[in-house]
Enzyme design. Structure first.
Site, mmCIF file in Angstrom:
data_model
loop_
_atom_site.group_PDB
_atom_site.id
_atom_site.type_symbol
_atom_site.label_atom_id
_atom_site.label_comp_id
_atom_site.label_asym_id
_atom_site.label_seq_id
_atom_site.Cartn_x
_atom_site.Cartn_y
_atom_site.Cartn_z
ATOM 1 N N LYS A 186 0.873 -1.169 0.000
ATOM 2 C CA LYS A 186 0.000 0.000 0.000
ATOM 3 C C LYS A 186 0.906 1.214 0.000
ATOM 4 C CE LYS A 186 -3.600 2.257 2.682
ATOM 5 N NZ LYS A 186 -4.472 2.130 3.862
ATOM 6 N N LYS A 239 -2.072 -1.566 -3.957
ATOM 7 C CA LYS A 239 -2.945 -0.397 -3.865
ATOM 8 C C LYS A 239 -2.125 0.875 -3.930
ATOM 9 C CE LYS A 239 -5.861 1.821 -0.485
ATOM 10 N NZ LYS A 239 -6.611 1.693 0.731
#
Ligand code: PBG
Length: 320
Positions: A186, A239
């Protein structure tokens, strides 16, 4: 002929819809995320019937919207058995047992600091998130979700060692069937702004660069992937998605685990804004973005466009 030689498919079965649930009876549109709602528990259940029964979307990811009065420095509301997410899970599993319910595990919606974990205030006025204390809090949060009936736990906090701790705690308490989708890589991205508006969860001080990854790094994502795999993750996530297709492709090569990609709020809004100003064809551009994520190697995609994409895809299928 194009159909016969097509290498990649995209269907509703690949999509996961992130949804926001709040206290009270009202369903309210989210100004920073057009097309998305903050749902009451009843509204959530009826919308999920449409998603699952009519559109064929197999899974939703739940985020709790928490009023300022329930936020504390240590975010204890996160593991309240009667909390909004825990109640939403129970309602969904009672009404639509086949729908997979995934939950986000991190403290930011519950924290007065808007940080994902337990915070230590630094003498200079800054804040530091404490890794190990945070992992203990995440375990309590995840157990309360599993107890309510969640199928998949999705830690979005980026602490080290949390997948191993969650797996051990879930197994020990008899939740070995509950899966873990780890936010493996992330990135500390500028694309989360509209989501933080939707949840009212923007950091009050500082940023999240102490635990989210540097957008300059790709090898580091593979190191994180191998660690998560060893720690017992069932699904790895990248992400954001479209700015990081190379990371998805590398992960697809480097591991045999299923891979998810989160097409985040800013990616969704770029398409919405361009479509609203007449600059892009929303349907074609959105489906192309989602197909590119599948082509890079993601098995599943978390996207705010899931309901619309599922509708568009079923129209496309019936017009063949
Ligand atoms: C926080 C969390 C964030 C998102 C999912 N979980 C934002 C953040 O890290 O600040 C972003 C989702 C999106 O932008 O769509 N735990």
């Amino acid at each position: 002929m194009r159909g016969l030689v097509r290498e990649t498919t995209l269907s509703a079965a690949n999509l996961i819809y992130p949804m926001f649930v709040q206290e009270g009876e009202k369903d309210a549109p989210i100004a920073s995320l057009p097309g998305c709602m903050r749902w009451s528990v009843a509204g959530l259940v009826s919308e999920c019937h449409r998603l699952y029964d009519e559109l064929g979307i197999p899974c939703v990811d739940l985020f709790g919207v928490v009023s300022e009065t329930l936020k504390t420095p240590d975010g204890v509301e996160a593991h309240n058995p009667q909390g909004i997410v825990q109640r939403a899970i129970r309602a969904l599993k009672a009404e639509i047992p086949g729908l997979l319910v995934m939950t986000d595990v991190a403290l930011d919606p519950y924290s007065t600091y808007g940080q994902d974990g337990i915070v230590h205030e630094l003498p200079g006025g800054g804040v530091e998130v404490l890794n190990d204390e945070t992992v203990e809090a995440l375990v309590l949060q995840a157990l309360s979700h599993a107890e309510a009936g969640a199928d998949i736990i999705s830690p979005s906090d980026m602490m080290d060692g949390r997948v191993a701790a969650l797996r051990a705690a879930l197994d020990e308490r008899g939740y070995s069937q509950v899966s873990i989708m780890s936010y493996t890589s992330k990135y500390a991205s500028a694309l989360y702004g509209p989501f933080r508006g939707a949840l009212g969860s923007a950091p009050k001080a500082g940023d999240k660069k102490g635990y989210q990854m540097d957008p300059a790094n790709a090898r580091e994502a593979m190191r994180e992937a191998l660690l998560d795999e060893q720690e017992g993750a069932d699904i790895l996530m990248v992400k954001p998605a479209t700015f990081y297709l190379d990371v998805i492709a590398a992960m697809r090569e480097g591991t045999h685990l299923p891979i998810a990609a989160y097409h985040v709020s800013g990616e969704y809004l770029m398409l919405k804004a361009a479509a609203a100003s007449g600059w892009l064809d929303e349907k074609e551009a959105t489906l192309e973005a989602l197909m590119s994520i599948r082509r890079a190697g993601a098995d599943m995609i978390l996207t705010y466009a899931a309901p619309q994409a599922a509708e568009w895809l079923s129209q496309r299928a019936s017009s063949h």
